[in-house]
Every structure is written in C-alpha cells, then in structure tokens.
Design a protein around this motif. Structure first.
Motif, PDB file in Angstrom:
ATOM      1  N   GLU A 150       0.821  -1.202   0.000  1.00 41.88           N
ATOM      2  CA  GLU A 150       0.000   0.000   0.000  1.00 41.88           C
ATOM      3  C   GLU A 150       0.857   1.255   0.000  1.00 41.88           C
ATOM      4  O   GLU A 150       0.495   2.273  -0.598  1.00 41.88           O
ATOM      5  CB  GLU A 150      -0.932  -0.020   1.218  1.00 41.88           C
ATOM      6  N   ILE A 151       2.016   1.207   0.654  1.00 36.70           N
ATOM      7  CA  ILE A 151       2.903   2.363   0.687  1.00 36.70           C
ATOM      8  C   ILE A 151       3.411   2.666  -0.719  1.00 36.70           C
ATOM      9  O   ILE A 151       3.424   3.823  -1.166  1.00 36.70           O
ATOM     10  CB  ILE A 151       4.076   2.113   1.649  1.00 36.70           C
ATOM     11  N   ALA A 152       3.821   1.612  -1.435  1.00 37.89           N
ATOM     12  CA  ALA A 152       4.323   1.826  -2.791  1.00 37.89           C
ATOM     13  C   ALA A 152       3.211   2.213  -3.753  1.00 37.89           C
ATOM     14  O   ALA A 152       3.409   3.021  -4.664  1.00 37.89           O
ATOM     15  CB  ALA A 152       5.038   0.562  -3.280  1.00 37.89           C
ATOM     16  N   ARG A 153       2.023   1.654  -3.572  1.00 36.84           N
ATOM     17  CA  ARG A 153       0.918   1.966  -4.489  1.00 36.84           C
ATOM     18  C   ARG A 153       0.415   3.397  -4.303  1.00 36.84           C
ATOM     19  O   ARG A 153      -0.174   3.970  -5.219  1.00 36.84           O
ATOM     20  CB  ARG A 153      -0.221   0.971  -4.296  1.00 36.84           C
ATOM     21  N   ARG A 154       0.597   3.961  -3.109  1.00 38.46           N
ATOM     22  CA  ARG A 154       0.151   5.331  -2.882  1.00 38.46           C
ATOM     23  C   ARG A 154       1.109   6.361  -3.467  1.00 38.46           C
ATOM     24  O   ARG A 154       0.808   7.557  -3.453  1.00 38.46           O
ATOM     25  CB  ARG A 154      -0.023   5.587  -1.390  1.00 38.46           C
ATOM     26  N   ALA A 155       2.261   5.923  -3.967  1.00 42.86           N
ATOM     27  CA  ALA A 155       3.219   6.853  -4.546  1.00 42.86           C
ATOM     28  C   ALA A 155       2.635   7.508  -5.802  1.00 42.86           C
ATOM     29  O   ALA A 155       1.955   6.868  -6.604  1.00 42.86           O
ATOM     30  CB  ALA A 155       4.517   6.128  -4.893  1.00 42.86           C
ATOM     31  N   LEU A 202       8.254 -10.167 -12.489  1.00 39.45           N
ATOM     32  CA  LEU A 202       7.459  -9.746 -11.339  1.00 39.45           C
ATOM     33  C   LEU A 202       7.374  -8.222 -11.261  1.00 39.45           C
ATOM     34  O   LEU A 202       6.305  -7.653 -10.996  1.00 39.45           O
ATOM     35  CB  LEU A 202       8.067 -10.293 -10.047  1.00 39.45           C
ATOM     36  N   ALA A 203       8.500  -7.552 -11.488  1.00 38.89           N
ATOM     37  CA  ALA A 203       8.505  -6.091 -11.425  1.00 38.89           C
ATOM     38  C   ALA A 203       7.623  -5.487 -12.517  1.00 38.89           C
ATOM     39  O   ALA A 203       6.863  -4.543 -12.268  1.00 38.89           O
ATOM     40  CB  ALA A 203       9.939  -5.572 -11.553  1.00 38.89           C
ATOM     41  N   LEU A 204       7.705  -6.045 -13.727  1.00 43.68           N
ATOM     42  CA  LEU A 204       6.882  -5.523 -14.824  1.00 43.68           C
ATOM     43  C   LEU A 204       5.402  -5.737 -14.557  1.00 43.68           C
ATOM     44  O   LEU A 204       4.575  -4.848 -14.798  1.00 43.68           O
ATOM     45  CB  LEU A 204       7.295  -6.193 -16.141  1.00 43.68           C
ATOM     46  N   LYS A 210      -0.117  -1.362 -11.157  1.00 46.68           N
ATOM     47  CA  LYS A 210      -0.107   0.026 -10.677  1.00 46.68           C
ATOM     48  C   LYS A 210      -0.601   0.976 -11.765  1.00 46.68           C
ATOM     49  O   LYS A 210      -1.393   1.890 -11.508  1.00 46.68           O
ATOM     50  CB  LYS A 210       1.319   0.387 -10.241  1.00 46.68           C
ATOM     51  N   VAL A 211      -0.176   0.750 -12.994  1.00 48.03           N
ATOM     52  CA  VAL A 211      -0.620   1.595 -14.105  1.00 48.03           C
ATOM     53  C   VAL A 211      -2.119   1.416 -14.347  1.00 48.03           C
ATOM     54  O   VAL A 211      -2.838   2.378 -14.639  1.00 48.03           O
ATOM     55  CB  VAL A 211       0.197   1.258 -15.375  1.00 48.03           C
ATOM     56  N   ARG A 217      -8.449   5.199 -12.221  1.00 48.16           N
ATOM     57  CA  ARG A 217      -8.715   6.431 -11.481  1.00 48.16           C
ATOM     58  C   ARG A 217      -8.901   7.619 -12.432  1.00 48.16           C
ATOM     59  O   ARG A 217      -9.801   8.450 -12.252  1.00 48.16           O
ATOM     60  CB  ARG A 217      -7.560   6.699 -10.515  1.00 48.16           C
ATOM     61  N   TYR A 218      -8.080   7.668 -13.466  1.00 54.87           N
ATOM     62  CA  TYR A 218      -8.193   8.756 -14.437  1.00 54.87           C
ATOM     63  C   TYR A 218      -9.518   8.696 -15.190  1.00 54.87           C
ATOM     64  O   TYR A 218     -10.196   9.704 -15.373  1.00 54.87           O
ATOM     65  CB  TYR A 218      -7.017   8.680 -15.425  1.00 54.87           C
ATOM     66  N   ARG A 219      -9.917   7.491 -15.608  1.00 53.08           N
ATOM     67  CA  ARG A 219     -11.181   7.343 -16.337  1.00 53.08           C
ATOM     68  C   ARG A 219     -12.368   7.724 -15.459  1.00 53.08           C
ATOM     69  O   ARG A 219     -13.335   8.340 -15.922  1.00 53.08           O
ATOM     70  CB  ARG A 219     -11.326   5.895 -16.818  1.00 53.08           C
TER      71      ARG A 219
END
Length: 883
Positions: A150-155, A202-204, A210-211, A217-219
């Motif tokens: 959650e910390i990383a996703r809130r960035a 995993l990183a991708l 996240k994207v 959220r943008y839509r």
C-alpha cells in the motif's frame, strides 16, 4: 499545508541503477532551482554512485548506539528542521536500528511527506510484502526487510529502472556491484539468469497493475465510459442455463490468447427479485470460472443488455462472450433478443455469439412444485362459481330486463368474470367469459332467445366483453403466478441465507452445511460421497459401493453409494450428495443442488486447510533448519579455525616460538575449543528440550555457590560483575549443572551488552517461597514488543553482521528454567538496560510441598484400605446391591 509527493524508483534486483537514476533526477531538480537535500544515500562502495552525490547538500546522519555498537541512520528531525522541497532517501524497505524513533524507513518517509516534503526513494521488487514469499520460492533467499504494498501503491510516481539479466551479470562481473570476493558466489546463486528473468517479470507485472489502477482512477475522474483497449479483458455472460460451461471454456480460450489478460464472468439477476436461473448451475459455473483463473460477478438489472454493457464498460472490457439465443424462431420474430440487442449497442467492445446445444430449445423456466398458478381447491371453486353463478345471474338480470339496458347487463357479466378470475384463475374465467357471451346473446341481445345479433353495435359490445374478460383473467392469473414465484424465491433465499449463516458460524463448514440441510428438509441422513481415486467412472455400474467412499456424513445411517438414498444429487464425476429419508419435490431439489456445489467447495477448502496444517510443521522445521545452518555455519567455523590455526602454528618447524607465544597459542586453542564445546552442548540441550528427553538431577544448591562457578567459567572478564547475594538467602531446588548453564548464558549476555564503565549486577532475594535472581545490565536494552521474540531459537535482535552467536542462549535458558520448575522473564533496568529475572522454587518450599503431597497420598491410602475392609465385612448381597 498539502502533503509532499513520493516518487519511487523500482528495480528487479540490486545493481540495476536505482540509486544512480534517483541521484540524476535530484541533480535535474536542483538545476531547475529546486531546494534538494540528501537525507540518506547508500552507495555500497560503488564509486560511480558516490561520485554522483557531488555537490548535493547532505544532511548529516544520526548516530545510534545499540548493544555496544554505533550505527548511522537518517536524521528525520534534522531534515524536518531544514525543510527542503525535495529529500533524497534511499532504501524504502530499510529497518532502522532500535532507538531510532521509527521501526522502518518508510515510516520516516511518511513523516517527511506529511510535513510537505517531496521524497525520492528506491526499492527492489523482492522487498514488497505481497511478493516476499514468491521471491523466496524463486531465489531461495528469505527477505527480512519488507514494505507494505500500500505504501508503494500510494506513490504519485513509480519508475521502473530496468536492465536485462545479461547486462546486469556483466555489470556484476566487471565489479560494479559487489566486491571481487563476492562476485562468483553472487553469479552462481542469486544472480542466475533464471532468477533475474523471473524477478524482472514480477517487477513488470506489479508495475502494470499500478498503471491499471492509475488508468481506472483517471477514467473515473474524467467520466470516461468508452473502452480503452489497454489490456484484454474478456467478459462472459451467464444466464444460469446449461450452456454456461461451454461459454466459460470458450471465453477462457479467448483470454488465453493474450498474456496477462483477465477473465470475468457476470450474471444479471432480475431486478424484480424472481428467480430466473438455476442456482445449482450458477454455483457450479462459478467454481469453473475460478478454477480457470477468472472472477465471478453478479449484477442486478431489468434491462439485461444495458446491464451487461454497463458492467463491461465499467471494467474496461474489450470482448464480450454471449451464448446464441435459446428462443424459438417465432419468438425471435417479435423480439430481437439479448444477443442481437447487445451487439447493436456494444460500440468498441467485440461481441462473440457462441453456438451451443441449447439453441432453439426455448427458455426453460425453473420447475416449481405445482405447475398451475393457483392451487387445485381454488381452481375448483372458480369452476363452481362459473357453473352456479352464471345461471343465477342470468335469472336475476332477466327479471330486471325492462329496467336495465344491454350495457348494464354486460357490465354485470364482466364483474362476475373478474370475480371468477380472482378465485379460480385463468381457465375458469375464460370459461365464464365464453359462457357469459352466449347467455348475453341468447337472453339479452335482440332478437331474444336466438343466437343471432341484429345490430352491429351489440355484436361489437359482446366482442369487447369477451376480449376484456379474457385479458383481465390473464392478468389475474399472471399476478397470481408471480406472487407464487416470489413467495418461492423468498423461501429459497431464506433457506440459502440460513444455511450460509450456519456455515459461517461453524468451525467446520462442511459438517455444518450438511447438518443444516438435514434439519431444513427433515432428512434421516445426508452423505457426501467421493469416488475412489483408483475407480474411474463406469457407465455400466454407476452405483457400485466399491467405487465410492464417504467424505462427510451427518444424521443416522449413511449411504455407501448414490443409489441407496431417496434423492441423490451428482456434483461432478467424483462427488455426489445422497439424501436418505423422503423424496424431495423438484423445487427443493434445486436448492439442494445449489448447496451440493457449496459442499464440494467446502470439502476442497477443508482438504486445503488440512494440507496447509500438515505443511506448516514441515515449513517450520525447514525454517528452523535454514536458520540453524545460517547461524551455525559461522559459529562452528570460527572456533575451529582459531583452534586449528593455533595448533598448526605450534606444529610448524619454521618458527621458533617463545614460551610466552606458545602459552598464548595454547590458551587461544583452549578458549576456542571451550567455545565450540559450549555451542555443541547448547545445541544438544535444545534438541533434548524440544524432544522432551532432558534428564534432571534435582538437588538443593545455594546461589552463593552457583554464581561464582558461572563467573569462573566465563573467564577473567567476568570478574567485573558485581554480585550481591544475602547470606540468609535460602537454597534453591534445581539441577546444579543446568542452573550453572543458565547463569553462564544470562551473565554472558549481560557482559556482552554492558558498557565497560558499568558492569552487570547480580542480586537475589526471597519472595513467596521462591528465590528471584536478577541479572542487571545497563546496555541499550530491548523494546518491549521485541522481548518475546528474543526467546525464539536462532534469533539475534539487532545483530546485522550475524556474528554474535547462534541465538540459542536465551531460548535455552528459558527452557532449562521451566524444566526445573522456574521462570525466566525480562524487565527494564531503571536508567536504561535490560534485567533478566530468574525465579526458582526455594528448597524449603519444595520440601514442604513434597511432604504435603506425601501426607495426602498416605491419608488417601489409609482411607482406601478402610473402605476395602468395610466392604469385606458386608454380606455378599449387600455388596452386590451397593455395586
């Protein structure tokens, strides 16, 4: 004041250039006039990274002392006082030294963000909490430092610093990541091509999720309802019919064509609350969707095409899978159908109309008990009203012929038709309408007493009467049918809710589910059968008891095969639910089918729970073995290496040692071998404790004798320990050898972490029949939330170099103390430090307890003998009657 923004540089593995890229961004911002400071940057000895810090302002680090060692941490207070616009803080998942204020660096960063400071930070994919176990499975390395996702996703921004595995291994080989002595081990273990490729994927994938969140959220913020084909999302519409399995598998094949695509199944429930789908089929299809990696959803809507498209656009679906219409050709002439309507409105969403075996078979309504809308007594009453009431009405109206016009007669007959419809339903009302039209024609329409109509107006009135009467009858019948269906649906929903509630409240879902079904339908027994693994389905002998075994049962006598019960519900090829008792009507069978699917799911969950429980001890043992190997590997080698070096030097003929040098080498070898012996003894005692095979030799021993022995074993450096034991202190009841081991461990720990100018104190006092020994140190101490953790084997709190022993001392000491009937507990030393309190029973209290126990046993034995003697003196019949 608005909070600051967090920008994270994400990497798949160490060495990809996260810190380097972060420092480049810091320089770019400084060149644009932004106030930038370096809060903490870890260069790991890499010269290019260290050079890139350059002329950036660096906030001095805070020095924290812990267990006699000084560490450097980020000074959060200094950064807050400096109040820059941007702070560069490396290693988001870093664990701070105890006493630093916050336990984790991401908590320090949150303080900076709340103060309005923008933070640039770095993290590797293996440090994210949700992926920790996956990374361990891939690399075999346990990651101790993690950060919540959650910390990383809130960035606000997450930038992937990417590098191919081959390029990263070249950087490693060139010495740009680790020191030369570590390169070969790293390339052969963590930095293998397969590991790096998996970590990169995993990183991708994590960044892609996240994207996706940012895009959704943008839509939503910009009210964008159209489909953006950023990722394949396949939605399959389920009606609750038998064709659902075909549609799900077809949609899964479509989704499998694109890697990373999503599969979603949706069922549109009718907004009127009436059941239009088979719950058993829906439950089974939900399991099928989830087994294929998809998700199941249910929405409510009156307009099915609109509800489907609203759901599809809401999840940004790219493809929609529907089944071809089951309606007949005549029905399709009057209505285009859901498939055609959805395709016409779909817009950018591709619609697949899949053929199946149910095409043209018609839409089958769920079978409920009693096909008619009304009960048989009501239909009989309706026919009776028609047969008896029409002649009476005709007689009355005939008597009033001169006073009433034809229109009034028609209204009276229409009222009677409505009354019959309300009582008896459609067909009695239709009969009444037809008979009433004939009576009106014969008795009230000129020419009278003839089945002819002279005036066109009268003909039209009779025709309207018949049409209105039939229409009203149909409406009343439909309302009665819907009322009955609604009542049935409500009863089904209540049953489902009651069963689900009992399952959720029960500790074991499967027995609770079966017991609730048995009680609900008043059955003798409910049995869930499972086919033997070595007995494949046989069409010739489907009910052979040898092919089945009982997975779960409740109630009376269970069924051994599907054919033995009054009702059997096949779940799949390997599971069947068998009910013993009375046969169930069709409507009840539908409910049982729905919960049969839930029983199968509960059985699978129970099996998974059992497997997890069985695997947990193995995992704990593997974890213990890994920790033991990691800890002992160093501690065994160090004394062995020291002893071997000393002995080898003494045996060498190339050097002539003086007497002092020879004595020093012999002392070093002796000390190393003593350390090795203590380590092996600790390991053996811990294994005996865990196996319950530790032998005790309890005796009376005074602490004034045991403490000096422990100090002598610890060597000359233990002479600084201050011992204050009252001479009147009673002896303790303990094993002398084990007590000495406990004291050696406790005092040794206190010496290790006490400052030289404040040696440990050892005091003792008597309290409530026990003797409490206090080993007091004035070191850094241990936080209260970590005190129980230090009693776990192979745990070394704060030992970053892992060179301070195997972490068995306190765990073994507590185990030995409890084995001797005592306790070992930590407490805080006034002024700072840790106090270990060893509590043992005093010898006097132990003797009194033993004497009391012996007295009670002797009294009980005397009483038993007296009772036996009295029984022997009683007559035989009296003894038998007393028995």
């Amino acid at each position: 004041m608005s909070p600051g923004q967090l920008r994270i540089y994400l990497g798949a593995a160490p060495g990809v250039g996260k810190t380097f890229t972060m420092l480049q961004e810091a320089h770019r911002r400084k060149e644009r006039g932004t106030d930038v400071v370096v809060g903490f940057v870890e260069t790991h000895g890499r010269k290019h990274t260290a050079a890139l810090v350059g002329d950036l302002e660096v906030v001095p680090r805070k020095r924290v002392s812990y267990r006699g060692t000084t560490f450097e941490e980020m000074d959060v207070e200094a950064i807050l006082a400096r109040r820059p616009q941007v702070a560069v803080v490396d290693e988001l998942a870093h664990t701070n030294v105890p006493g630093s204020g916050n336990g984790k660096r991401w908590q320090d960063i949150q303080e900076l963000l709340e103060a309005g400071i923008t933070v640039l930070s770095t993290v590797n994919i293996q440090h994210l909490e949700s992926l920790n176990d996956v990374v361990q499975q891939i690399t075999g390395v346990v990651q101790q430092e993690t950060v919540p996702d959650e910390i990383a996703r809130r960035a606000e921004q997450v930038e992937l610093v990417d590098m191919t595995p081959e390029a990263l291994r070249r950087r490693m080989a060139h010495g740009n990541i680790y020191r030369p002595d570590k390169i070969d081990a790293a390339l052969g273990n963590y930095f293998r091509v397969g590991n790096l490729t998996a970590l990169r994927e995993l990183a991708l994938l994590w960044l892609a999720d996240k994207v996706d969140e940012q895009l959704d959220r943008y839509r939503a913020q910009h009210h964008i309802g159209g489909t953006w084909e950023t990722r394949e999302r396949v939605v399959v519409a389920l009606t609750g019919g038998p064709e659902g399995d075909t549609l799900i598998r077809r949609a899964a094949r479509i989704a499998a064509r694109s890697k990373g695509s999503d599969l979603l199944a949706v069922h549109v429930a009718r907004s009127d609350g009436l059941a239009g789908a088979d719950p058993a089929l829906l439950a089974r299809q939900r399991l099928l969707v989830e087994s294929l990696g998809g998700t199941y959803h249910q929405v409510i809507g009156g307009d099915v095409p609109r509800a489907l498209l609203d759901f599809a656009r809401g999840v940004n679906a790219t493809q929609l899978v529907l089944g071809a219409s089951r309606r007949g050709r005549l029905a399709q002439v009057f209505s285009a159908g859901i498939g055609v309507t959805t395709t016409a409105r779909s817009g950018a969403i591709d619609v697949h109309l899949v053929t199946h075996e149910e095409i043209g078979q018609g839409r089958r309504r769920p079978i409920i008990s009693g096909q008619a809308a009304l009960s048989r007594p009501r239909r009989v009453a309706g026919f009776a009203l028609a047969v008896v009431g029409l002649p009476l009405l005709t007689v009355v109206l005939s008597a009033l012929r001169g006073d009433l016009a034809l229109a009034s007669d028609i209204l009276f007959y229409l009222a009677w038709v409505i009354l019959v419809a309300l009582v008896g339903g459609l067909w009695p009302a239709v009969l009444t309408a037809l008979a009433g039209s004939l009576l009106l024609n014969y008795f009230f329409t000129p020419p009278i007493h003839r089945f002819t109509i002279a005036e066109t107006e009268n003909l039209l009135s009779l025709l309207v009467f018949v049409v209105v009467a039939v229409a009203v009858s149909a409406v009343v019948d439909t309302a009665a049918r819907r009322t009955r269906e609604a009542a049935r649906a409500s009863a089904d929903a209540s049953t489902l809710a009651a069963v689900a509630g009992s399952v959720l409240r029960g500790a074991r879902p499967l027995p609770a589910l079966l017991e609730r079904l048995r009680e609900t339908f008043a059955l003798e027994s409910v049995t869930l059968l499972e086919r033997h693994p070595d007995a494949p389905p046989s069409p010739d002998r489907p009910h052979d008891p040898a092919s089945w075994r009982i997975a779960a049962t409740v109630g009376g006598r269970p069924c051994a095969a599907p054919g033995e019960g009054a009702t059997d519900v096949p779940i799949d090829d390997d599971l069947a639910l068998v009910l013993r008792g009375h046969p169930l009507p069709a409507a009840d069978r539908r409910i049982v089918e729905a919960f049969a699917a839930q029983a199968a799911l509960a059985l699978r969950q129970e099996r998974l729970a059992q497997e997890a429980a069985a695997a947990k001890p193995l995992a704990e043992a593997d974890k213990m073995r890994t920790a033991l190997l990691a800890a002992v590997s160093h501690d065994l080698r160090t004394p062995l290496a020291s002893a071997k070096a000393a002995v080898t030097s003494l045996r060498s003929h190339d050097v002539d040692f003086s007497t002092e040098d020879r004595d020093e080498l012999l002392a070093a070898a002796d000390e190393s071998l003593d350390k090795l012996a203590r380590l092996v003894a600790n390991l053996l005692d811990m294994s005996r404790l865990q196996a319950g095979a530790l032998g005790l030799s309890m005796a009376e021993i005074g602490l004034e004798d045991a403490v000096p022995r422990a100090l002598d074993e610890l060597g000359p450096h233990a002479r600084a320990v201050r011992v204050r034991i009252p001479p009147e202190l009673p002896a303790v009841h303990a094993d002398p050898a084990l007590l000495e081991r406990v004291l050696v461990n406790l005092i040794g720990n206190a010496l290790r972490f006490s400052p030289p100018q404040q040696p440990p104190d050892v005091t003792a006092r008597e309290q409530d029949g026990t003797v409490r020994l206090h080993v007091v140190d004035h070191g850094p101490g241990i936080p209260e939330d970590a005190r129980e953790h230090m009693f776990q084997p192979f745990q070394r709190l704060g030992d970053r170099d892992n060179h301070n022993g195997v972490g068995l001392g306190l765990a073994l000491s507590r185990g030995l103390a409890e084995a001797m009937g005592g306790t070992l507990a930590p407490d805080t030393t006034p002024g700072g430090g840790l106090t270990m309190i060893l509590t043992l029973p005093s010898a006097e209290a132990s003797a009194v307890t033993a004497a009391d126990a012996a007295t009670e046993a002797e009294a009980a034995e005397v009483a038993d003998r007296a009772i036996v003697q009295r029984l022997r003196r009683r007559p035989t019949a009296e003894r038998e009657s007393s028995q």
